[in-house]
Write a protein that holds these residues in place. Structure first.
Motif, PDB file in Angstrom:
ATOM      1  N   GLU A 115     -15.074  -8.227  10.788  1.00  0.00           N
ATOM      2  CA  GLU A 115     -14.197  -7.362  11.587  1.00  0.00           C
ATOM      3  C   GLU A 115     -14.727  -5.933  11.734  1.00  0.00           C
ATOM      4  OE1 GLU A 115     -10.314  -7.039   9.766  1.00  0.00           O
ATOM      5  OE2 GLU A 115     -11.125  -6.330   7.866  1.00  0.00           O
ATOM      6  N   MET A 145     -12.240 -11.211   8.093  1.00  0.00           N
ATOM      7  CA  MET A 145     -11.859  -9.911   7.520  1.00  0.00           C
ATOM      8  C   MET A 145     -13.001  -9.330   6.676  1.00  0.00           C
ATOM      9  SD  MET A 145      -7.889 -10.208   6.375  1.00  0.00           S
ATOM     10  CE  MET A 145      -6.582  -9.836   7.528  1.00  0.00           C
ATOM     11  N   GLY A 146     -12.695  -8.260   5.975  1.00  0.00           N
ATOM     12  CA  GLY A 146     -13.676  -7.640   5.087  1.00  0.00           C
ATOM     13  C   GLY A 146     -13.770  -6.129   5.211  1.00  0.00           C
ATOM     14  N   ARG A 147     -12.968  -5.564   6.118  1.00  0.00           N
ATOM     15  CA  ARG A 147     -13.065  -4.114   6.394  1.00  0.00           C
ATOM     16  C   ARG A 147     -14.506  -3.726   6.717  1.00  0.00           C
ATOM     17  NH1 ARG A 147      -8.380  -1.356   5.170  1.00  0.00           N
ATOM     18  NH2 ARG A 147      -7.094  -2.419   3.629  1.00  0.00           N
ATOM     19  N   THR A 163      -9.520  -8.468  -4.464  1.00  0.00           N
ATOM     20  CA  THR A 163      -9.485  -8.290  -3.009  1.00  0.00           C
ATOM     21  C   THR A 163     -10.360  -9.370  -2.406  1.00  0.00           C
ATOM     22  OG1 THR A 163     -10.338  -6.962  -1.162  1.00  0.00           O
ATOM     23  CG2 THR A 163     -11.241  -6.438  -3.329  1.00  0.00           C
ATOM     24  N   ILE A 164      -9.940  -9.897  -1.267  1.00  0.00           N
ATOM     25  CA  ILE A 164     -10.776 -10.937  -0.648  1.00  0.00           C
ATOM     26  C   ILE A 164     -12.082 -10.340  -0.115  1.00  0.00           C
ATOM     27  CG2 ILE A 164      -8.830 -12.433  -0.019  1.00  0.00           C
ATOM     28  CD1 ILE A 164      -9.325 -11.478   2.950  1.00  0.00           C
ATOM     29  N   ASP A 165     -12.131  -9.001   0.032  1.00  0.00           N
ATOM     30  CA  ASP A 165     -13.278  -8.362   0.696  1.00  0.00           C
ATOM     31  C   ASP A 165     -14.570  -8.378  -0.130  1.00  0.00           C
ATOM     32  OD1 ASP A 165     -11.446  -7.793   2.657  1.00  0.00           O
ATOM     33  OD2 ASP A 165     -11.185  -5.698   2.084  1.00  0.00           O
ATOM     34  N   HIS A 215      -4.892 -13.060   8.693  1.00  0.00           N
ATOM     35  CA  HIS A 215      -4.305 -13.150   7.349  1.00  0.00           C
ATOM     36  C   HIS A 215      -4.303 -14.548   6.747  1.00  0.00           C
ATOM     37  CE1 HIS A 215      -3.100  -9.165   8.608  1.00  0.00           C
ATOM     38  NE2 HIS A 215      -2.978  -8.890   7.326  1.00  0.00           N
ATOM     39  N   ARG A 225       0.903  -1.157   0.000  1.00  0.00           N
ATOM     40  CA  ARG A 225       0.000   0.000   0.000  1.00  0.00           C
ATOM     41  C   ARG A 225       0.938   1.203   0.000  1.00  0.00           C
ATOM     42  NH1 ARG A 225      -4.649  -2.829   1.448  1.00  0.00           N
ATOM     43  NH2 ARG A 225      -4.382  -4.378   3.073  1.00  0.00           N
ATOM     44  N   ARG A 230      -6.060 -14.691   3.575  1.00  0.00           N
ATOM     45  CA  ARG A 230      -5.512 -14.110   2.346  1.00  0.00           C
ATOM     46  C   ARG A 230      -4.667 -15.109   1.554  1.00  0.00           C
ATOM     47  NH1 ARG A 230      -4.640  -8.350   3.846  1.00  0.00           N
ATOM     48  NH2 ARG A 230      -2.558  -8.464   2.987  1.00  0.00           N
TER      49      ARG A 230
HETATM   50  O1  F6P Z   1      -8.501  -5.538   2.058  1.00  0.00           O
HETATM   51  C1  F6P Z   1      -8.064  -6.819   2.382  1.00  0.00           C
HETATM   52  C2  F6P Z   1      -7.804  -6.927   3.851  1.00  0.00           C
HETATM   53  O2  F6P Z   1      -7.381  -8.243   4.120  1.00  0.00           O
HETATM   54  C3  F6P Z   1      -8.976  -6.532   4.772  1.00  0.00           C
HETATM   55  O3  F6P Z   1      -9.943  -7.544   4.864  1.00  0.00           O
HETATM   56  C4  F6P Z   1      -8.262  -6.253   6.061  1.00  0.00           C
HETATM   57  O4  F6P Z   1      -8.990  -5.385   6.891  1.00  0.00           O
HETATM   58  C5  F6P Z   1      -6.971  -5.616   5.584  1.00  0.00           C
HETATM   59  O5  F6P Z   1      -6.778  -6.042   4.235  1.00  0.00           O
HETATM   60  C6  F6P Z   1      -5.751  -5.960   6.378  1.00  0.00           C
HETATM   61  O6  F6P Z   1      -4.710  -5.210   5.892  1.00  0.00           O
HETATM   62  P1  F6P Z   1      -3.174  -5.536   6.159  1.00  0.00           P
HETATM   63  O7  F6P Z   1      -2.805  -6.749   5.368  1.00  0.00           O
HETATM   64  O8  F6P Z   1      -2.471  -4.320   5.710  1.00  0.00           O
HETATM   65  O9  F6P Z   1      -3.051  -5.807   7.621  1.00  0.00           O
END
Ligand code: F6P
Length: 319
Positions: free
Chosen positions: A222, A169-171, A125-127, A249, A72, A252
């Motif tokens: 989350e 996860m999922g923001r 994205t997994i979200d 994670h 990022r 992911r």
């Molecule tokens: O956007 C994908 C994601 O896995 C979200 O579900 C999660 O909130 C975020 O990324 C976690 O980010 P990082 O890998 O930077 O901790």
């Protein structure tokens, strides 16, 4: 178009490699030179760019993560960062870019497009939090992982007569919780989009025990609530011993499902065809099993509609 580049950005998602493979092979098939950019937009800024061949993407279609690496990038948000990225592209004679990632990556792709670089984005994205497409690359694989975890937790939940809370996860999007909760037969699903009535949750758990039910699975997105606080309240009000598992994670990684490999392959192919046709500022999506293109700006502004019907079904099936 003689020379294009590809990068992956934001959180990695299983199926990104399938998309990279498709971009590389479609480009070479069309006599377009293809360059890989390492570590997302940071690689553009730092000039971390290398030529890719057919063999660069051999043996990756079934692998999770991304062979290009991802990040990022805060620097790319700045004007200076963008200028450095443009300079790298110019220096390498790159006329077009394929960006694979989530909404932040799409915003980056839009900036490149506005700066005059032909850019196509692929949603990964997994979200599954993008409103303009039915599915994003990586979502289905994450669901398999979560559903598998729920099945395992169900075994131990029944063995001990406990409740198990699984945080996924999922923001701010509840799709991972919703789909995996339905697939895993969860008793209750917490999503950011809809509130759960705690009294109902408690009475459902208590009546389940009375019926001789030995397991109780609660899936928590989350972005929906404080999972540990929920555990405390639930335990106190029901008297059921409760454990929390934060999957994190783990969701992911792993080998991409067939669905994600196919989605990545189809979108990777289409992205190169669009660049070859001189198109730019577009993002690919999938609706009714068709791959379509949308202006990145329109795609980003499309509201994500939560599937309340599915949540109702999950509620009814877990009485
Ligand atoms: O956007 C994908 C994601 O896995 C979200 O579900 C999660 O909130 C975020 O990324 C976690 O980010 P990082 O890998 O930077 O901790």
């Amino acid at each position: 178009m003689k020379r294009i580049a590809i990068l992956t950005s934001g959180g990695d998602a299983p199926g990104m490699n399938a998309a990279i493979r498709a971009v590389v092979r479609t480009a070479i098939y069309n006599n377009i030179e293809i360059y890989g950019v390492k570590m997302g937009y940071n690689g553009l800024i730092n000039g971390d760019i290398f030529k890719m061949e057919l063999s660069s993407v051999a043996d990756i279609i079934h692998r999770g993560g991304t062979i290009l690496g991802t990040a990022r990038s805060d620097e790319f948000m700045t004007d200076e960062g963008k200028q450095k990225a443009l300079e790298s592209l110019r220096k390498n004679g790159i006329e077009g870019v394929v960006v694979i990632g989530g909404d932040g990556s799409m915003r980056g792709a839009l900036s490149l497009h506005k700066l005059g670089v032909k850019t196509i984005s692929i949603p990964a994205t997994i979200d599954n939090d993008l409103g303009y497409t039915d599915y994003t690359i990586g979502f289905m694989t994450a669901l398999e992982t979560v559903a598998d975890a729920i099945s395992r937790l169900r075994d131990t939940s029944s063995a001990h007569g406990r409740a198990n809370i699984v945080e996924v996860m999922g923001r701010n999007c509840g799709d991972i919780a919703l789909y995996s909760g339905l697939a895993g037969g969860a008793e209750t699903i917490f999503v950011p989009e809809e509130l759960v009535n705690i009294d109902e949750l408690v009475s459902k758990a208590i009546s389940g025990i009375k019926r001789g039910k030995r397991h109780h699975i609660i899936v928590v997105a989350e972005g929906s609530t404080d999972t540990y606080r929920l555990r405390d309240v639930f335990e106190e009000r029901t008297g059921i011993e409760t454990r929390v598992t934060v999957l994190g994670h783990v969701q992911r990684g792993g080998t991409p499902t067939v669905f994600d490999r196919i989605l990545g392959s189809r979108m990777g192919y289409e992205a190169v065809v669009l660049l070859k046709d001189g198109e730019s500022g577009l993002s690919l999506g999938m609706k009714a099993n068709e791959i379509f293109k949308s202006d990145i700006e329109d795609a980003l502004s499309k509201e994500k509609i939560f599937n309340s019907k599915m949540l109702d079904i999950a509620r009814i099936l877990s009485i």
